[in-house]
Write a protein that holds these residues in place. Structure first.
Motif, PDB file in Angstrom:
ATOM      1  N   THR A 146       1.695 -37.579  15.584  1.00  0.00           N
ATOM      2  CA  THR A 146       2.376 -37.903  14.327  1.00  0.00           C
ATOM      3  C   THR A 146       1.641 -37.292  13.148  1.00  0.00           C
ATOM      4  O   THR A 146       2.255 -36.684  12.253  1.00  0.00           O
ATOM      5  CB  THR A 146       2.464 -39.430  14.141  1.00  0.00           C
ATOM      6  OG1 THR A 146       3.144 -40.001  15.251  1.00  0.00           O
ATOM      7  CG2 THR A 146       3.212 -39.780  12.858  1.00  0.00           C
ATOM      8  N   VAL A 147       0.330 -37.422  13.136  1.00  0.00           N
ATOM      9  CA  VAL A 147      -0.475 -36.923  12.013  1.00  0.00           C
ATOM     10  C   VAL A 147      -0.403 -35.400  11.920  1.00  0.00           C
ATOM     11  O   VAL A 147      -0.156 -34.836  10.848  1.00  0.00           O
ATOM     12  CB  VAL A 147      -1.937 -37.388  12.146  1.00  0.00           C
ATOM     13  CG1 VAL A 147      -2.814 -36.702  11.099  1.00  0.00           C
ATOM     14  CG2 VAL A 147      -2.026 -38.904  12.007  1.00  0.00           C
ATOM     15  N   VAL A 148      -0.584 -34.723  13.057  1.00  0.00           N
ATOM     16  CA  VAL A 148      -0.661 -33.255  13.032  1.00  0.00           C
ATOM     17  C   VAL A 148       0.723 -32.626  12.889  1.00  0.00           C
ATOM     18  O   VAL A 148       0.974 -31.841  11.968  1.00  0.00           O
ATOM     19  CB  VAL A 148      -1.369 -32.732  14.294  1.00  0.00           C
ATOM     20  CG1 VAL A 148      -1.365 -31.197  14.307  1.00  0.00           C
ATOM     21  CG2 VAL A 148      -2.799 -33.251  14.353  1.00  0.00           C
ATOM     22  N   PHE A 149       1.642 -32.951  13.793  1.00  0.00           N
ATOM     23  CA  PHE A 149       2.959 -32.318  13.738  1.00  0.00           C
ATOM     24  C   PHE A 149       3.730 -32.770  12.505  1.00  0.00           C
ATOM     25  O   PHE A 149       4.435 -31.978  11.874  1.00  0.00           O
ATOM     26  CB  PHE A 149       3.759 -32.649  14.999  1.00  0.00           C
ATOM     27  CG  PHE A 149       5.002 -31.805  15.165  1.00  0.00           C
ATOM     28  CD1 PHE A 149       4.951 -30.617  15.864  1.00  0.00           C
ATOM     29  CD2 PHE A 149       6.215 -32.200  14.609  1.00  0.00           C
ATOM     30  CE1 PHE A 149       6.091 -29.827  16.012  1.00  0.00           C
ATOM     31  CE2 PHE A 149       7.356 -31.431  14.757  1.00  0.00           C
ATOM     32  CZ  PHE A 149       7.296 -30.235  15.461  1.00  0.00           C
ATOM     33  N   GLY A 150       3.586 -34.044  12.148  1.00  0.00           N
ATOM     34  CA  GLY A 150       4.331 -34.573  11.011  1.00  0.00           C
ATOM     35  C   GLY A 150       3.924 -34.005   9.670  1.00  0.00           C
ATOM     36  O   GLY A 150       4.675 -34.120   8.693  1.00  0.00           O
ATOM     37  N   THR A 151       2.754 -33.370   9.597  1.00  0.00           N
ATOM     38  CA  THR A 151       2.299 -32.797   8.324  1.00  0.00           C
ATOM     39  C   THR A 151       2.197 -31.276   8.340  1.00  0.00           C
ATOM     40  O   THR A 151       2.252 -30.646   7.283  1.00  0.00           O
ATOM     41  CB  THR A 151       0.925 -33.371   7.942  1.00  0.00           C
ATOM     42  OG1 THR A 151      -0.036 -33.043   8.962  1.00  0.00           O
ATOM     43  CG2 THR A 151       0.986 -34.883   7.783  1.00  0.00           C
ATOM     44  N   GLN A 152       2.048 -30.676   9.517  1.00  0.00           N
ATOM     45  CA  GLN A 152       1.764 -29.240   9.580  1.00  0.00           C
ATOM     46  C   GLN A 152       2.859 -28.397  10.232  1.00  0.00           C
ATOM     47  O   GLN A 152       2.783 -27.166  10.192  1.00  0.00           O
ATOM     48  CB  GLN A 152       0.449 -29.008  10.344  1.00  0.00           C
ATOM     49  CG  GLN A 152      -0.760 -29.665   9.711  1.00  0.00           C
ATOM     50  CD  GLN A 152      -1.001 -29.187   8.290  1.00  0.00           C
ATOM     51  OE1 GLN A 152      -0.939 -27.981   8.010  1.00  0.00           O
ATOM     52  NE2 GLN A 152      -1.276 -30.120   7.378  1.00  0.00           N
ATOM     53  N   ALA A 153       3.862 -28.998  10.845  1.00  0.00           N
ATOM     54  CA  ALA A 153       4.894 -28.220  11.530  1.00  0.00           C
ATOM     55  C   ALA A 153       5.680 -27.357  10.537  1.00  0.00           C
ATOM     56  O   ALA A 153       5.883 -27.739   9.384  1.00  0.00           O
ATOM     57  CB  ALA A 153       5.840 -29.150  12.275  1.00  0.00           C
ATOM     58  N   ARG A 154       6.118 -26.195  10.999  1.00  0.00           N
ATOM     59  CA  ARG A 154       6.910 -25.279  10.188  1.00  0.00           C
ATOM     60  C   ARG A 154       8.197 -24.938  10.936  1.00  0.00           C
ATOM     61  O   ARG A 154       8.179 -24.695  12.134  1.00  0.00           O
ATOM     62  CB  ARG A 154       6.139 -23.972   9.920  1.00  0.00           C
ATOM     63  CG  ARG A 154       4.794 -24.164   9.242  1.00  0.00           C
ATOM     64  CD  ARG A 154       4.956 -24.533   7.774  1.00  0.00           C
ATOM     65  NE  ARG A 154       3.677 -24.506   7.080  1.00  0.00           N
ATOM     66  CZ  ARG A 154       2.820 -25.513   7.015  1.00  0.00           C
ATOM     67  NH1 ARG A 154       3.113 -26.658   7.637  1.00  0.00           N
ATOM     68  NH2 ARG A 154       1.686 -25.423   6.363  1.00  0.00           N
ATOM     69  N   GLY A 155       9.306 -24.867  10.199  1.00  0.00           N
ATOM     70  CA  GLY A 155      10.580 -24.550  10.827  1.00  0.00           C
ATOM     71  C   GLY A 155      11.124 -23.188  10.461  1.00  0.00           C
ATOM     72  O   GLY A 155      12.107 -22.740  11.045  1.00  0.00           O
ATOM     73  N   GLU A 156      10.487 -22.524   9.496  1.00  0.00           N
ATOM     74  CA  GLU A 156      10.993 -21.235   9.039  1.00  0.00           C
ATOM     75  C   GLU A 156      10.219 -20.090   9.701  1.00  0.00           C
ATOM     76  O   GLU A 156       9.076 -20.248  10.113  1.00  0.00           O
ATOM     77  CB  GLU A 156      10.876 -21.126   7.518  1.00  0.00           C
ATOM     78  CG  GLU A 156      11.947 -21.899   6.763  1.00  0.00           C
ATOM     79  CD  GLU A 156      11.832 -23.416   6.915  1.00  0.00           C
ATOM     80  OE1 GLU A 156      10.695 -23.920   6.787  1.00  0.00           O
ATOM     81  OE2 GLU A 156      12.853 -24.074   7.174  1.00  0.00           O
ATOM     82  N   LEU A 157      10.865 -18.947   9.765  1.00  0.00           N
ATOM     83  CA  LEU A 157      10.248 -17.763  10.355  1.00  0.00           C
ATOM     84  C   LEU A 157       8.930 -17.457   9.669  1.00  0.00           C
ATOM     85  O   LEU A 157       8.852 -17.373   8.442  1.00  0.00           O
ATOM     86  CB  LEU A 157      11.195 -16.568  10.229  1.00  0.00           C
ATOM     87  CG  LEU A 157      10.727 -15.260  10.860  1.00  0.00           C
ATOM     88  CD1 LEU A 157      10.801 -15.342  12.374  1.00  0.00           C
ATOM     89  CD2 LEU A 157      11.582 -14.101  10.356  1.00  0.00           C
ATOM     90  N   GLN A 158       7.881 -17.273  10.455  1.00  0.00           N
ATOM     91  CA  GLN A 158       6.562 -16.974   9.911  1.00  0.00           C
ATOM     92  C   GLN A 158       6.403 -15.472   9.681  1.00  0.00           C
ATOM     93  O   GLN A 158       6.959 -14.655  10.426  1.00  0.00           O
ATOM     94  CB  GLN A 158       5.478 -17.475  10.862  1.00  0.00           C
ATOM     95  CG  GLN A 158       5.487 -18.990  11.048  1.00  0.00           C
ATOM     96  CD  GLN A 158       5.236 -19.734   9.743  1.00  0.00           C
ATOM     97  OE1 GLN A 158       4.128 -19.720   9.200  1.00  0.00           O
ATOM     98  NE2 GLN A 158       6.271 -20.386   9.233  1.00  0.00           N
TER      99      GLN A 158
END
Length: 492
Positions: free
Chosen positions: A437-449
């Protein structure tokens, strides 16, 4: 929703054939989790248990495997599984996922057919067969994930992958639901029939896969021109093999957020898949037939929630209610919090309320299913052309940490088979949910890098009167990759 444009399409066919592939993959792996309950004499000669009586010995029990040996057999699958992840992603991008999946699944089906013979020959042969099964089936997800990077239009991505990957949940349901019945009434002392059935069906599936799918839309012999154009325009027309930007990829926050989310979710999933039947037997004393049926209920819950999550997520994104980043973070965070809370509560349910425990496990797996709109599809969001390799890297680490660690830790924490010991297993699962929750919930990205965009190619043509510059530039526009061609003419 599936639109008229996608109904009866080849990409939807790929999703459903992939769904049945997931059924075959998971049933080949998971049958042993229930079969081992009736294969093994439940009296552990290496453990002195003065606080509780052992469960009745199944009449089908042929083997005297200790608790640690059983945990080792269940986790051996992942030693092979983690070895083939990255090579599978690379081979799939070079030669096509269709061929890699076909060869791997065919080897896995043969290995499953040989397992009853191996078990009656030597426990060490069981270890070897499980490692080979893991290695052969390890090619499936990286290869299929790479294929979806070229098949799934961005705004259909979540639902198509949710359909495809729901097969693993259905496979777990089938394995748990039918294994108890087969153990009791099947041929070859009951449990042997499980492996002959799943291995034989997998051989048939391999033939269907080879005939019906292609690695890319441009290579499919039966795809309509309209569908091919729609997919290529949505994703980007170029499907050449792009060099993998290893350094940029492995130092990206988006990569590590998705990887950690993947590992944390799979720790819970693999712990329950391998040990749920044992937990139901040791703590709540369900007989083998009840055990199989009740152990399948949580995975029915997960299968339904993953399909709902896929549809809902794409609806929210297509209507622009949520960005892709927000969608992935919210769905996955809610999933982690709900899973952890449900499992911790399960550890406090006593035997008199054992059906409450089944309900709580179903709730936990319902929340796990929300990952279909979270980490499961996220690699294809921010790096579609490298999705297979990325998924291979993540699955290799997952197999080592969660696949091997989850069953091993659960076995080590429950030597006396008591409820208090199983409570500690669920605490560990809850800890991984908090981390995710802590890591994915704050650092995930959904746009093309930026590192995942194809390099711009510039071609300069000089004529007598005109200097023409053509460039193929990939731009991100409303969540879609579009190919733009710019022509600049200058009089000399």
């Amino acid at each position: 929703m599936i639109t008229g444009r996608s109904l009866c399409s080849q990409r939807l066919l790929l999703a459903f054939v992939g769904l049945f592939g997931g059924v075959m993959l998971e049933s080949n792996r998971a049958f042993l989790s229930v079969a081992i309950v009736c294969m093994v004499n439940n009296t552990d000669l290496n453990t002195i248990n003065t606080t509780k009586t052992t469960s009745p010995v199944s009449e089908h029990a042929e083997f005297f495997w200790s608790k640690s040996e059983q945990a080792g057999i269940l986790s051996a699958y992942f030693y092979g599984y983690m070895v083939t992840q990255i090579p599978a992603g690379i081979l799939a991008s070079k030669y096509g996922g269709k061929h890699v999946v076909f060869i791997g699944m065919l080897i896995g089906s043969i290995t499953t057919l040989l397992l009853p013979i191996g078990a009656r020959t030597s426990i060490y042969l069981v270890y070897v067969l499980r490692v080979i099964l893991g290695a052969s089936q390890g090619v499936y997800f990286p290869s299929v994930h790479g294929m979806w990077g070229q098949w799934a239009p961005p705004l259909e991505r979540t639902k198509l992958l949710a359909i495809c990957y729901s097969g693993t949940k259905i496979g777990t349901i089938a394995a748990f639901a039918f294994s108890g019945f087969l153990c009791e009434y099947g041929f070859d002392n009951g449990w042997g029939s499980m492996f002959y059935l799943s291995g034989g069906l997998c051989v048939l599936w391999c033939g269907v896969w080879y005939i019906t799918v292609s690695s890319t839309p441009s290579k499919h012999p039966r795809i309509s021109r309209e569908e091919r154009t729609y997919i290529l325009d949505s994703i980007g027309g170029s499907h050449k093999v792009s060099p993998t930007p290893w350094l940029l990829m492995m130092t990206s926050a988006a990569t590590w957020a998705c990887l950690i989310g993947h590992v944390c979710s799979e720790w819970v999933t693999q712990t329950l898949r391998t040990h749920a039947p044992t937990f139901m037997n040791e703590v709540f004393n369900f007989n083998i037939t009840e055990n199989g049926l009740l152990s399948s209920i949580p995975y029915m819950s997960q299968a339904v929630s993953s399909l709902i999550a896929g549809q809902l997520a794409d609806y929210l994104r297509s209507r622009k209610y949520l960005s892709t980043t927000a969608t992935r973070r919210i769905f996955q965070s809610v999933g982690f919090i709900g899973t952890g809370a449900s499992l911790v509560c399960t550890g406090y349910v006593d035997v008199d309320n054992r059906y409450v425990a089944v309900f709580l496990l179903a709730c936990a797996m319902w929340f796990v299913g929300l990952g279909a709109a979270g980490f499961m599809v996220n690699f294809v969001d921010f790096a579609p052309r490298h999705g297979g390799v990325l998924f291979g890297v993540a699955n290799s680490i997952m197999a080592l940490v969660a696949g091997v660690g989850g069953p091993t830790v659960a076995g080590a924490l429950t030597p006396n088979k008591s409820q208090e010991e199983w409570r500690n297993v669920f605490y560990v699962c809850g800890g991984f949910c908090i981390l995710g929750t802590v890591v994915f919930g704050t650092q995930a990205r959904g746009e093309l890098q930026p590192w995942a965009v194809d390099k711009v190619e510039v071609v300069v043509r000089e004529s007598k009167d005109v200097l023409t510059v053509s460039s193929s530039a990939l731009q991100l526009n409303s969540g879609r990759l579009e190919e733009k061609t710019t022509r600049i003419s200058t009089h000399l």
